[in-house]
Design a protein around this motif. Structure first.
Motif, PDB file in Angstrom:
ATOM      1  N   LEU A 178       0.836  -1.204   0.000  1.00  0.00           N
ATOM      2  CA  LEU A 178       0.000   0.000   0.000  1.00  0.00           C
ATOM      3  C   LEU A 178       0.871   1.253   0.000  1.00  0.00           C
ATOM      4  O   LEU A 178       0.666   2.178  -0.779  1.00  0.00           O
ATOM      5  N   LEU A 179       1.884   1.269   0.878  1.00  0.00           N
ATOM      6  CA  LEU A 179       2.794   2.417   0.966  1.00  0.00           C
ATOM      7  C   LEU A 179       3.506   2.649  -0.363  1.00  0.00           C
ATOM      8  O   LEU A 179       3.733   3.788  -0.774  1.00  0.00           O
ATOM      9  N   LEU A 180       3.865   1.542  -1.061  1.00  0.00           N
ATOM     10  CA  LEU A 180       4.516   1.665  -2.361  1.00  0.00           C
ATOM     11  C   LEU A 180       3.538   2.211  -3.402  1.00  0.00           C
ATOM     12  O   LEU A 180       3.896   3.079  -4.205  1.00  0.00           O
ATOM     13  N   SER A 181       2.287   1.718  -3.374  1.00  0.00           N
ATOM     14  CA  SER A 181       1.286   2.141  -4.364  1.00  0.00           C
ATOM     15  C   SER A 181       0.932   3.615  -4.245  1.00  0.00           C
ATOM     16  O   SER A 181       0.726   4.280  -5.246  1.00  0.00           O
ATOM     17  N   ILE A 182       0.837   4.109  -3.016  1.00  0.00           N
ATOM     18  CA  ILE A 182       0.512   5.529  -2.854  1.00  0.00           C
ATOM     19  C   ILE A 182       1.786   6.382  -2.843  1.00  0.00           C
ATOM     20  O   ILE A 182       1.747   7.574  -2.600  1.00  0.00           O
ATOM     21  N   ARG A 183       2.895   5.716  -3.099  1.00  0.00           N
ATOM     22  CA  ARG A 183       4.217   6.364  -3.186  1.00  0.00           C
ATOM     23  C   ARG A 183       4.660   7.059  -1.914  1.00  0.00           C
ATOM     24  O   ARG A 183       5.438   8.013  -1.940  1.00  0.00           O
ATOM     25  N   ALA A 184       4.137   6.603  -0.797  1.00  0.00           N
ATOM     26  CA  ALA A 184       4.611   7.111   0.488  1.00  0.00           C
ATOM     27  C   ALA A 184       6.024   6.560   0.713  1.00  0.00           C
ATOM     28  O   ALA A 184       6.872   7.203   1.330  1.00  0.00           O
ATOM     29  N   VAL A 185       6.239   5.331   0.224  1.00  0.00           N
ATOM     30  CA  VAL A 185       7.576   4.751   0.211  1.00  0.00           C
ATOM     31  C   VAL A 185       7.918   4.489  -1.242  1.00  0.00           C
ATOM     32  O   VAL A 185       7.104   3.957  -1.987  1.00  0.00           O
ATOM     33  N   LYS A 186       9.098   4.894  -1.667  1.00  0.00           N
ATOM     34  CA  LYS A 186       9.481   4.662  -3.062  1.00  0.00           C
ATOM     35  C   LYS A 186      10.277   3.362  -3.168  1.00  0.00           C
ATOM     36  O   LYS A 186      10.941   2.955  -2.223  1.00  0.00           O
ATOM     37  N   GLU A 187      10.162   2.748  -4.346  1.00  0.00           N
ATOM     38  CA  GLU A 187      10.835   1.472  -4.582  1.00  0.00           C
ATOM     39  C   GLU A 187      12.340   1.574  -4.296  1.00  0.00           C
ATOM     40  O   GLU A 187      12.925   0.674  -3.710  1.00  0.00           O
TER      41      GLU A 187
END
Lengths: 227, 120
Positions: free
Chosen positions: B40-49
């Motif tokens: 979820l954090l990756l999808s909303i870009r709160a955490v970047k890959e």
């Protein structure tokens, strides 16, 4: 002397690292699924403990430290799923259909056979998640009250069998679609099977990789709904 | 520095998942909850890959290592294994066949249905 060595948590950690290193080396040389590095490492450690009369609790001083990483290790799977998002989006419906059908069939087969063979609950719960990837399977097994080491063992057996039999099963069941082959391998035999899928073709391997995350999640959800 | 932050994020999400799993009205493995949260954090870009690059590469490469102690625990269950090893292999073999068959055929059927819909 021995007491000093084995009472230190570093003993278990060091033994684990070197056994795994040897496992990786043997696997590299032999290039066969039966020589699974995890399997080799486990056998080496068990042999070491038995031969030198070292209690498991001493080994586990360090082992417990490594176990602590089981949750973060599972969480990091999110990165590989996220990386495959374009393929997933394109083939979402077939992948979902295959992994749902496969996961439910796996659970139903294991439950039915366990009951038929008269296995007790803790053994049944240990076997239930054995088709999915290790971190998820261990999490499900622990949550149900299964024996996680038994889950790891059953899951390794499944993975190795799947790795060896994947091309044969595809022929036996007349599977023509490459997507279907990949999804079936990943759903039935997780990451150990996936390494064979990679050999069969990069597209089959990618599908297998996606399917193993899907089936892991679906199995977790199905189990928490049923039990 | 970057790897340190990566590990921090990962452990924080894992820690939070334990608390959330405990608060849920139903049983759900914290580890899988942690995976959902990170996705979820990756999808909303709160955490970047890129924030998880080093950590995920390391853990993906040596993942199996972390399951060794959990597997070695079998040493406490050798008696149980002595009585049940045949059943375990039998169940592994049969469920492998049924699972493979069901998954493969479900995909082929879905592909066929979607193809037919497109042709129309």
């Amino acid at each position: 002397m021995k007491e000093i060595l084995i009472s230190n948590p570093l003993f278990g950690i060091t033994l684990t690292i070197f056994s795994y290193w040897i496992g990786l080396k043997i696997n590299e040389k032999m290039k066969k699924a039966v020589f699974n590095p995890l399997l080799i490492a486990e056998l080496l450690i068990i042999a070491t403990l038995l031969i030198f009369g070292i209690p498991f609790s001493a080994y586990n001083e360090g082992g417990a430290f490594i176990n602590m990483f089981l949750v973060p290790i599972t969480a990091i799977l999110a990165v590989s799923i996220y990386r495959e998002r374009t393929t997933v989006r394109k083939k979402f419906i077939p992948i979902l259909a295959g992994t749902v059908a496969g996961s439910i069939t796996s659970l139903a087969t294991i439950l039915l056979l366990s009951r038929l063979l008269g296995l007790d609950d803790s053994l049944t719960y240990s076997l239930l998640p054995k088709s999915v990837t290790t971190p998820i399977a261990v999490a499900i097994s622990e949550n149900l009250g299964g024996i996680r080491s038994l889950t790891v063992t059953a899951l390794l057996i499944t993975g190795v069998l799947g790795n060896i039999m994947a091309p044969f099963m595809a022929k036996l069941f007349r599977v023509k679609s490459r997507i279907a082959t990949g999804v079936a391998i990943g759903t039935a035999s997780h990451v150990v099977g996936t390494s064979k899928a990679m050999e069969m073709g990069e597209d089959i391997g990618a599908m297998s990789g996606i399917a193993l995350s899907f089936s892991g999640i679906i199995t977790a959800i199905a189990v928490s709904l049923i039990f | 520095m970057k790897t340190l932050l990566e590990l921090g994020i990962l452990f924080l999400v894992s820690l939070a998942s334990e608390a959330i799993a405990a608060a849920l009205p139903f049983e759900f493995p914290p580890a899988i909850l942690a995976m959902f949260m990170l996705l979820l954090l990756l999808s909303i870009r709160a955490v970047k890959e890129v924030h998880l690059e080093n950590t995920s590469a390391f853990f993906a490469r040596y993942m199996a290592l972390f399951f060794i102690p959990a597997g070695v625990e079998i040493i406490n269950y050798l008696d149980l294994l002595k009585d049940t090893w045949f059943y375990i292999i039998l169940i592994a073999f049969i469920s492998l066949l049924t699972t493979f068959f069901a998954a493969a055929k479900a995909v082929e059927l879905t592909e066929k249905l979607m193809q037919r819909k497109e042709d129309r």
